[in-house]
Design a protein around this motif. Structure first.
Motif, PDB file in Angstrom:
ATOM      1  N   UNK A  72       0.831  -1.200   0.000  1.00  0.00           N
ATOM      2  CA  UNK A  72       0.000   0.000   0.000  1.00  0.00           C
ATOM      3  C   UNK A  72       0.870   1.255   0.000  1.00  0.00           C
ATOM      4  N   UNK A  73       1.955   1.247   0.755  1.00  0.00           N
ATOM      5  CA  UNK A  73       2.877   2.379   0.768  1.00  0.00           C
ATOM      6  C   UNK A  73       3.418   2.648  -0.634  1.00  0.00           C
ATOM      7  N   UNK A  74       3.847   1.616  -1.331  1.00  0.00           N
ATOM      8  CA  UNK A  74       4.361   1.772  -2.701  1.00  0.00           C
ATOM      9  C   UNK A  74       3.296   2.379  -3.616  1.00  0.00           C
ATOM     10  N   UNK A  75       2.067   1.912  -3.471  1.00  0.00           N
ATOM     11  CA  UNK A  75       0.969   2.414  -4.293  1.00  0.00           C
ATOM     12  C   UNK A  75       0.693   3.892  -3.997  1.00  0.00           C
ATOM     13  N   UNK A  76       0.689   4.246  -2.724  1.00  0.00           N
ATOM     14  CA  UNK A  76       0.401   5.629  -2.335  1.00  0.00           C
ATOM     15  C   UNK A  76       1.523   6.582  -2.729  1.00  0.00           C
ATOM     16  N   UNK A  77       2.767   6.118  -2.667  1.00  0.00           N
ATOM     17  CA  UNK A  77       3.901   6.951  -3.078  1.00  0.00           C
ATOM     18  C   UNK A  77       3.801   7.290  -4.563  1.00  0.00           C
ATOM     19  N   UNK A  78       3.239   6.373  -5.345  1.00  0.00           N
ATOM     20  CA  UNK A  78       3.040   6.662  -6.774  1.00  0.00           C
ATOM     21  C   UNK A  78       2.168   7.900  -6.947  1.00  0.00           C
ATOM     22  N   UNK A  79       1.131   8.016  -6.130  1.00  0.00           N
ATOM     23  CA  UNK A  79       0.217   9.166  -6.212  1.00  0.00           C
ATOM     24  C   UNK A  79       0.753  10.398  -5.494  1.00  0.00           C
ATOM     25  N   UNK A  80       1.577  10.190  -4.473  1.00  0.00           N
ATOM     26  CA  UNK A  80       2.116  11.290  -3.673  1.00  0.00           C
ATOM     27  C   UNK A  80       3.585  11.025  -3.372  1.00  0.00           C
ATOM     28  N   UNK A  81       4.482  11.415  -4.286  1.00  0.00           N
ATOM     29  CA  UNK A  81       5.917  11.151  -4.090  1.00  0.00           C
ATOM     30  C   UNK A  81       6.497  11.785  -2.819  1.00  0.00           C
ATOM     31  N   UNK A  82       5.799  12.745  -2.245  1.00  0.00           N
ATOM     32  CA  UNK A  82       6.286  13.379  -1.012  1.00  0.00           C
ATOM     33  C   UNK A  82       6.031  12.513   0.230  1.00  0.00           C
ATOM     34  N   UNK A  83       5.242  11.459   0.088  1.00  0.00           N
ATOM     35  CA  UNK A  83       4.972  10.582   1.222  1.00  0.00           C
ATOM     36  C   UNK A  83       6.262   9.859   1.594  1.00  0.00           C
ATOM     37  N   UNK A  84       6.663  10.030   2.844  1.00  0.00           N
ATOM     38  CA  UNK A  84       7.880   9.354   3.305  1.00  0.00           C
ATOM     39  C   UNK A  84       7.522   8.334   4.374  1.00  0.00           C
ATOM     40  N   UNK A  85       8.515   7.579   4.819  1.00  0.00           N
ATOM     41  CA  UNK A  85       8.251   6.505   5.778  1.00  0.00           C
ATOM     42  C   UNK A  85       7.775   7.031   7.127  1.00  0.00           C
ATOM     43  N   UNK A  86       8.266   8.203   7.530  1.00  0.00           N
ATOM     44  CA  UNK A  86       7.826   8.783   8.801  1.00  0.00           C
ATOM     45  C   UNK A  86       6.337   9.138   8.755  1.00  0.00           C
ATOM     46  N   UNK A  87       5.930   9.782   7.684  1.00  0.00           N
ATOM     47  CA  UNK A  87       4.517  10.143   7.532  1.00  0.00           C
ATOM     48  C   UNK A  87       3.664   8.877   7.396  1.00  0.00           C
ATOM     49  N   UNK A  88       4.191   7.885   6.687  1.00  0.00           N
ATOM     50  CA  UNK A  88       3.468   6.629   6.512  1.00  0.00           C
ATOM     51  C   UNK A  88       3.247   5.942   7.864  1.00  0.00           C
ATOM     52  N   UNK A  89       4.253   5.976   8.709  1.00  0.00           N
ATOM     53  CA  UNK A  89       4.141   5.404  10.046  1.00  0.00           C
ATOM     54  C   UNK A  89       3.015   6.088  10.826  1.00  0.00           C
TER      55      UNK A  89
END
Length: 184
Positions: A128-145
């Motif tokens: 899901x993280x990989x999929x969301x990063x495709x739509x929002x490249x600014x999404x980082x692991x800290x925000x994902x956490x």
């Protein structure tokens, strides 16, 4: 399933045909544990099959698009309007935040996110993280956490089966994520 496998965008690393296959399997398992009739189980399986079909066209409001596909396709499969309405109500239960309106919706909502309470959590989370990063490249692991913690804290299973059999493991995952925040 073949249409999903062939036609879904390749950047959908989570919402792909394998996810739909998983949801179908879990919906059947939970439906059987919830003692559904054969007819109710059939409607549930159809809803599970179509629940993410809207992703063929767009991510936003894909549940509504899935229902439009159901309304177009299922009359020729012999489904009544009442059954189609039940299937669409069930599909709409997977829209986040989940708010199921009926028993079938509760089951499909739980099947859709059942992995949260299993050993597949990390794999699903990563996809899901990989999929969301495709739509929002600014999404980082800290925000994902942070997003995962918030989601797990708000999420509720709806069926007795998932409350008993998936909630404890989901809470373990939540505690691990909270520990990760503390150690950072």
């Amino acid at each position: 399933m073949a249409e999903l496998e062939v036609n879904l965008p390749t950047h959908l690393t989570y919402h792909n045909y394998l996810h739909t296959q998983y949801v179908i399997e879990k919906a059947q398992l939970i439906g059987e544990k919830e003692n559904l009739s054969d007819k109710a189980l059939e409607l549930l399986m159809v809803a599970a099959l179509f629940h993410d079909m809207g992703y063929l066209f767009q991510k936003k409001d894909h549940e509504n698009i899935s229902c439009k596909i159901v309304e177009k396709e299922l009359p020729s499969w012999g489904f009544s309007q009442e059954e189609i309405d039940e299937i669409c109500t069930t599909i709409m239960a997977t829209k986040v935040p989940q708010n199921p309106k009926n028993h079938l919706g509760k089951i499909l909502a739980d099947a859709d996110l059942e992995y949260l309470g299993t050993d597949l959590f990390q794999k699903g989370s990563s996809q899901l993280f990989q999929e969301l990063v495709h739509d929002d490249p600014a999404l980082n692991e800290e925000k994902w956490l942070e997003l995962q913690i918030d989601f797990l804290m708000k999420h509720r299973f709806h069926t007795r089966f998932c409350k008993l059999n998936r909630e404890p493991k989901k809470q373990e995952h939540l505690q691990k994520l909270l520990q990760k925040v503390k150690s950072n």
